[in-house]
Motif scaffolding. Structure first.
Motif, mmCIF file in Angstrom:
data_model
loop_
_atom_site.group_PDB
_atom_site.id
_atom_site.type_symbol
_atom_site.label_atom_id
_atom_site.label_comp_id
_atom_site.label_asym_id
_atom_site.label_seq_id
_atom_site.Cartn_x
_atom_site.Cartn_y
_atom_site.Cartn_z
ATOM 1 N N LYS A 401 -6.128 39.516 16.505
ATOM 2 C CA LYS A 401 -5.008 38.688 16.978
ATOM 3 C C LYS A 401 -3.819 39.535 17.417
ATOM 4 O O LYS A 401 -2.717 39.017 17.600
ATOM 5 N N ILE A 404 -1.626 38.339 20.177
ATOM 6 C CA ILE A 404 -1.018 37.016 20.027
ATOM 7 C C ILE A 404 0.180 37.183 19.104
ATOM 8 O O ILE A 404 0.035 37.291 17.890
ATOM 9 N N SER A 407 1.151 36.163 14.816
ATOM 10 C CA SER A 407 -0.046 35.570 14.220
ATOM 11 C C SER A 407 -0.101 35.875 12.722
ATOM 12 O O SER A 407 0.387 36.903 12.268
ATOM 13 N N ALA A 427 0.620 30.984 15.214
ATOM 14 C CA ALA A 427 1.139 32.002 16.121
ATOM 15 C C ALA A 427 2.612 31.691 16.391
ATOM 16 O O ALA A 427 3.062 30.555 16.207
ATOM 17 N N VAL A 437 -3.609 28.358 16.718
ATOM 18 C CA VAL A 437 -4.664 28.851 17.596
ATOM 19 C C VAL A 437 -6.023 28.558 16.962
ATOM 20 O O VAL A 437 -6.201 28.714 15.746
ATOM 21 N N LYS A 449 -11.351 33.091 21.371
ATOM 22 C CA LYS A 449 -10.261 32.128 21.353
ATOM 23 C C LYS A 449 -10.676 30.893 22.136
ATOM 24 O O LYS A 449 -11.185 30.996 23.257
ATOM 25 N N GLU A 452 -5.336 26.288 22.041
ATOM 26 C CA GLU A 452 -4.022 26.320 21.395
ATOM 27 C C GLU A 452 -3.634 24.889 21.056
ATOM 28 O O GLU A 452 -3.676 24.002 21.919
#
Length: 505
Positions: A401, A404, A407, A427, A437, A449, A452
């Motif tokens: 992650k 991102i 996270s 996130a 996420v 992934k 979202e």
């Protein structure tokens, strides 16, 4: 992640920060997959995909707060039982070691009272049973050169007669720490009876904490004269360091879908004088083979960094718990995953478990800084092996992650209807634009992934968890939930609870 004063968990928390597609496969190919070998503890074979009547990505419905009482309950681990009842475990603030009898009332407000040269403060109290120590809480307004002397006497008739006799113990505290608990101990215990402790010889900016109310059986003195209020002191019944620990695990239960809950029970605490004595935090709970297994985070570093992963088991959701000791269950705890990178980073922790085809998938965070700052790793073992922590097979990083921002840890479940593992994490955590996420994987090792999730969520959320059955499986035909802590004020968070909906396609 733990919280300590800033707290230590604050340091730790600060360091951490879609659509789906599926191919319908011909029946012939499905039959070929069925002929594959079963998964072992070291290699999981991907299940053949199926056609589900439920969407892969859940919708999060409007929720409600289940904790609003100050400080925190975060990082939920949630089990939906076969009868529809819900068991949930949370990280909660810690406490002080030792069984204490307080010479004051918790609900009374407290103020620091300074003591100038020549002034004494004292308190008469009764002990109903033998005790190990008396402790008195003393501020000094962040001074480095303040001192006090603590003495303990057996009570005799009145104040003056008592202090005219020999003290049972006298300990000078030179340059004591701010808010230190000054103490007098007896390894063989003081007998039950009436006692008087006295603080004398104040130097610098020495003082004592004092509660505003009164408590039956407690008498307080200033220079030998009775005064109102209660000095903040307590007796310790058994040998203990009297030190504080940062976090513990709270449990609560609901039978109406999370609308109402049982009172919190603090069901797992650190073990004093062992490797997990600073904290137990970030619970991840699964049940199989007659035991609840609770994984947690702890450290031996007072900075809250350099964490390791531990696990314990119990036949009951509220304990008592047997901690893994390195070779079996019970006794002094040892990590099941030992962090080996920079001790200045968060380390390992925040476990999440799934049992599938007699294989335990044991996921955990590994945050070492640099390019591996925010990752989830995996080990597996045979779930039928009673001592599975001694037989873990490492699979390395399965979710990265790092790209991102903000996270934190993953909570991972398995969907039998779509034959996929699914992981969620927050996130942009602890910000006004925070969100969740979703990741998925056919084999529990290779995650991508997937979505979202932003609708209906509270701002400033962090450390989410979602529900599943005892072995970490999600059945979309049953009501499921997501929960998380949120709030803009550091360490003072509410916990909210959302039903989630796997709408029919």
């Amino acid at each position: 992640m733990h919280l300590a004063a800033e707290s230590k968990c604050f340091k730790k928390l600060k360091m951490k920060n879609i659509k789906w597609t599926r191919l319908a496969m011909p029946v012939v190919i499905i039959l070929l997959f069925v002929s594959c070998n079963k998964a072992s503890s070291s290699k999981e074979v991907t299940d053949p995909p199926t056609v589900s009547t439920y969407t892969d990505v859940p919708a999060i419905n409007t929720g409600w707060d289940i904790y609003t009482e100050g400080v925190y309950r975060y990082g939920p681990s949630i089990i939906i039982n076969a009868d529809g009842s819900i068991d949930a475990w949370f990280a909660a603030p810690g406490d002080i070691y030792g069984e204490r009898v307080k010479n004051y009332n918790d609900q009374d407000s407290q103020l620091p009272v300074s003591r100038s040269a020549g002034v004494t403060a004292a308190q008469k109290f009764s002990a109903a049973e033998p005790f190990y120590a008396i402790q008195v809480s003393c501020p000094n307004w962040a001074s480095t050169n303040s001192s006090l002397t603590l003495s303990l006497y057996q009570w005799k008739t009145d104040y003056n007669t008592t202090i005219a006799g020999n003290a049972l113990g006298t300990v000078p505290y030179i340059n004591y720490k701010d808010n230190q608990s000054l103490e007098i101990i007896n390894e063989n215990k003081f007998p039950s009876g009436d006692y008087l402790w006295v603080l004398s010889n104040p130097l610098g900016t020495a003082g004592v904490w004092k509660k505003t109310g009164s408590k039956t059986g407690i008498t307080n003195y200033l220079n030998g004269e009775i005064v109102t209020g209660n000095y903040t002191a307590w007796i310790l019944l058994n040998k203990t360091s009297g030190a504080s620990y940062w976090d513990q695990v709270a449990y609560r239960r609901s039978v109406d879908g999370g609308k109402s809950w049982s009172a919190d029970q603090m069901v797992l605490k650190p073990t004093e004088y062992t490797r997990d004595q600073l904290s137990v935090c970030d619970p991840g709970v699964t049940k199989w083979g007659g035991y609840y297994y609770l994984g947690y985070t702890s450290t031996e570093d007072n900075r809250g960094t350099d964490n390791h992963v531990y696990v314990c088991r119990s036949a009951s959701p509220v304990g008592p718990w047997e901690k893994w000791n390195g070779s079996g269950w019970g006794g002094a705890p040892q990590p099941v995953v030992t962090y080996t990178d920079s001790p200045d980073s968060f380390g390992a922790g925040e476990p999440s478990m799934v049992v599938k085809n007699d294989t335990l998938f044991f996921y955990y965070s590994w945050n070492a800084g640099g390019n591996e700052a925010v990752t989830t790793r995996l080990t597996t073992a045979s779930a039928s092996n009673a001592n599975w922590p001694a037989n873990l097979t490492d699979h390395g990083t399965v979710i990265n992650k790092t790209n991102i921002p903000g996270s934190d840890h993953c909570d991972i479940k398995y969907r039998d209807d779509i034959k996929k593992f699914q992981a969620i994490h927050t996130a942009s955590r602890l910000t006004a634009s925070s969100y969740i996420v979703l990741w998925d994987s056919a084999d529990g090792i290779h995650f991508k992934k997937a979505a979202e999730l932003r609708n209906t969520l509270k701002p400033y959320l962090h450390n989410c968890g979602w529900s599943g059955d005892e072995t970490g499986h999600i059945n979309p035909e049953k009501q499921q939930y997501i929960a998380y802590a949120y709030g803009p004020n550091w360490g003072n968070w509410n916990t909210t609870w959302h039903p989630i909906n796997f709408k029919t396609k």
